[in-house]
Design a protein around this motif. Structure first.
Motif, short mmCIF file in Angstrom:
data_model
loop_
_atom_site.label_atom_id
_atom_site.label_comp_id
_atom_site.label_asym_id
_atom_site.label_seq_id
_atom_site.Cartn_x
_atom_site.Cartn_y
_atom_site.Cartn_z
N PRO A 1 -12.88 17.20 -10.90
CA PRO A 1 -13.07 16.75 -12.28
C PRO A 1 -11.78 16.31 -12.96
N ASP A 2 -10.64 16.74 -12.43
CA ASP A 2 -9.36 16.31 -13.00
C ASP A 2 -9.00 14.88 -12.62
N VAL A 3 -9.72 14.33 -11.66
CA VAL A 3 -9.54 12.90 -11.33
C VAL A 3 -10.43 12.14 -12.31
N SER A 4 -9.87 11.85 -13.46
CA SER A 4 -10.65 11.32 -14.57
C SER A 4 -9.98 10.10 -15.19
N LEU A 5 -10.72 9.42 -16.05
CA LEU A 5 -10.17 8.27 -16.76
C LEU A 5 -8.97 8.69 -17.60
N GLN A 6 -9.07 9.83 -18.27
CA GLN A 6 -7.97 10.29 -19.10
C GLN A 6 -6.71 10.53 -18.26
N ALA A 7 -6.88 11.17 -17.11
CA ALA A 7 -5.74 11.47 -16.26
C ALA A 7 -5.10 10.19 -15.72
N LEU A 8 -5.93 9.25 -15.30
CA LEU A 8 -5.40 8.00 -14.76
C LEU A 8 -4.74 7.16 -15.85
N SER A 9 -5.29 7.18 -17.05
CA SER A 9 -4.68 6.44 -18.15
C SER A 9 -3.28 6.98 -18.46
N ARG B 1 2.65 6.63 -17.97
CA ARG B 1 3.92 7.25 -17.59
C ARG B 1 4.72 6.33 -16.67
N ILE B 2 4.07 5.69 -15.72
CA ILE B 2 4.77 4.76 -14.82
C ILE B 2 5.30 3.56 -15.61
N ALA B 3 4.48 3.04 -16.52
CA ALA B 3 4.90 1.89 -17.32
C ALA B 3 6.13 2.22 -18.17
N GLU B 4 6.19 3.45 -18.67
CA GLU B 4 7.30 3.83 -19.55
C GLU B 4 8.55 4.22 -18.79
N THR B 5 8.38 4.83 -17.62
CA THR B 5 9.55 5.33 -16.88
C THR B 5 10.03 4.38 -15.79
N VAL B 6 9.16 3.49 -15.31
CA VAL B 6 9.57 2.54 -14.27
C VAL B 6 9.47 1.12 -14.82
N SER B 7 8.28 0.57 -14.87
CA SER B 7 8.08 -0.76 -15.44
C SER B 7 6.59 -1.03 -15.56
N PRO B 8 6.18 -1.92 -16.49
CA PRO B 8 4.77 -2.29 -16.59
C PRO B 8 4.25 -2.90 -15.30
N ARG B 9 5.08 -3.67 -14.61
CA ARG B 9 4.63 -4.28 -13.36
C ARG B 9 4.34 -3.23 -12.30
N TRP C 1 0.84 -1.20 0.00
CA TRP C 1 0.00 0.00 0.00
C TRP C 1 0.88 1.25 0.00
N GLU C 2 1.85 1.30 0.87
CA GLU C 2 2.70 2.48 0.98
C GLU C 2 3.52 2.70 -0.29
N ARG C 3 3.96 1.61 -0.89
CA ARG C 3 4.71 1.72 -2.15
C ARG C 3 3.83 2.29 -3.25
N GLY C 4 2.60 1.79 -3.34
CA GLY C 4 1.68 2.31 -4.34
C GLY C 4 1.32 3.76 -4.09
N PHE C 5 1.06 4.09 -2.82
CA PHE C 5 0.65 5.47 -2.52
C PHE C 5 1.80 6.44 -2.74
N ALA C 6 3.04 5.97 -2.59
CA ALA C 6 4.18 6.85 -2.84
C ALA C 6 4.20 7.34 -4.28
N ARG C 7 3.63 6.58 -5.21
CA ARG C 7 3.53 7.01 -6.61
C ARG C 7 2.25 7.83 -6.85
N ILE C 8 1.20 7.49 -6.13
CA ILE C 8 -0.06 8.21 -6.28
C ILE C 8 0.03 9.62 -5.70
N ALA C 9 0.73 9.74 -4.56
CA ALA C 9 0.73 10.99 -3.79
C ALA C 9 1.16 12.22 -4.58
N PRO C 10 2.28 12.19 -5.33
CA PRO C 10 2.71 13.42 -5.99
C PRO C 10 1.71 13.94 -7.03
N VAL C 11 0.89 13.05 -7.58
CA VAL C 11 -0.04 13.45 -8.64
C VAL C 11 -1.43 13.73 -8.10
N PHE C 12 -1.94 12.83 -7.24
CA PHE C 12 -3.32 12.93 -6.80
C PHE C 12 -3.48 13.12 -5.29
#
Length: 375
Positions: free
Chosen positions: A115-123, A128-136, A96-107
């Motif tokens: 309204p900015d918390v949208s499907l487009q924003a999450l996609s 971005r995470i898949a390209e800069t870190v890893s798909p996993r 949970w903490e690992r996941g939230f560490a990536r969520i926190a800076p954006v959301f």
């Protein structure tokens, strides 16, 4: 019960709490309920103390900033004060903490109703995470997002809004396939010992033999060590699932473990410590392992966790049946999980059966390697 001394750890009515000072709270750290006083609570408190030390040295940002009321960060902070959080296994909390560490800076500072918390924003966030870190890592982050959304909804912060991430196909990537070979594990142990990483050397040897995950190896204690006429083993429970686990050791691993404990005695708490004498954490164990790996195998990216898979590959090459391998790994990987739990519980004979299959598989793999010229 034996006690350990962990900075900022206190016990109230049988429950442990990690309580930072006023100055530490000003840096974004808050009181953490660690659960019933005991090894699990000590591990949680030691982890938070490690986070504080890393933050104090400028290595890591504070994990618990002060978030706007009604934001995702606020919901996560509130959730971590509840019994439901403290009852989660330590490894689950880490995820949970690992996941939230990536969520926190954006959301983190945004309301779910924004309204900015949208499907487009999450996609875009996931891509971005898949390209800069890893798909996993992208898959894992969205998995935690969905769990966090459920918590946020339960608190009453989402209104009638549905989770926009449900429009994303969050397919789990293929599992890692990297493996270690026995000779390579031996070289890592020897290199770690020569470089002064004695606790790491013993931890690597025990990880290779027991096929436990790094988090479970980090949690092993002297009290869990057993011996019978056939050898030495540990009786423990998997940190993530709580499943019963038996980790057998070869004579070679026992010699390394005994040499380490003779040099650096450990009477209570986790066995494996870093060079400062502090118990290994989820930060320091992989950090030290990476240093030794780079010295012995420059440029290699394999991890300590890959040894668990490597042992399974050896056992399968030695024709270990699914139930025996499941007992060795303290995991439900046999054909029928329900029947396996009912009629094939984890027992020492099954675990040693998997050890025999590993030795057979190791010889077969070595012979095939010699014939084909492949590693």
């Amino acid at each position: 019960m034996a006690r350990v001394k962990i900075p900022y750890y206190v016990v109230k009515k049988g429950h442990g709490y990690w309580q930072p000072t006023k100055a530490m709270r000003g840096e974004g750290f808050a009181s953490i309920r660690c659960g019933k006083d005991g090894p699990d609570a000590w591990t949680i408190a030691a982890g938070w103390n490690e986070r504080w030390q890393r933050h104090r040295r400028g290595i890591e940002e504070a994990v618990r900033p002060r978030w706007p009321r009604g934001s995702f960060g606020d919901a996560f902070d509130r959730f971590r004060t509840m019994d439901e959080w403290s009852e989660k296994k330590p490894r689950t909390r880490e995820e949970w903490e690992r996941g939230f560490a990536r969520i926190a800076p954006v959301f983190g500072d945004m309301s779910p109703m924004d309204p900015d918390v949208s499907l487009q924003a999450l996609s875009a966030f996931r891509r971005r995470i898949a390209e800069t870190v890893s798909p996993r890592e992208a898959w894992r982050t969205i998995k935690i997002w969905r769990a966090l959304w459920n918590v946020t909804a339960a608190i009453g912060l989402t209104g009638a809004k549905k989770d926009p991430s449900l429009g994303i196909r969050n397919r789990q990537p293929a599992a890692r396939s990297l493996r270690w070979y026995e000779g390579e594990a031996v070289r890592l142990v020897k290199r770690a010992w020569r470089e002064g990483y004695h606790g790491l050397a013993a931890a690597i040897a025990c990880t290779w033999d027991t096929m436990m995950s790094p988090v479970d190896v980090r949690s092993l204690t002297v009290e869990q060590r057993r011996r019978d006429p056939l050898g030495t083993y540990f009786v423990a429970g998997r940190t993530k699932t709580g499943a019963a686990a038996i980790g057998t050791l070869s004579r070679r691993a026992v010699r390394i473990l005994d040499a380490y404990l003779e040099r650096e005695p450990v009477e209570v708490g986790p066995i494996f410590r870093n060079r400062s004498g502090r118990q290994y954490s989820r930060f320091t164990l992989p950090d030290d392992f990476a240093v030794v790996r780079q010295l012995e195998f420059p440029g290699d990216t394999r991890t300590l966790a890959d040894m668990r898979r490597s042992g399974a590959m050896e056992a399968r090459a030695g024709n270990a049946d699914p139930a025996t391998l499941s007992a060795k790994m303290a995991n439900s990987i046999s054909t029928s999980n329900a029947l396996h739990r009912a009629y094939q519980p984890v027992d020492l004979a099954s675990v040693r059966g998997a050890d025999l299959a590993r030795r057979l598989g190791r010889r077969r793999t070595a012979n095939e390697t010699e014939i084909t010229g492949l590693k």
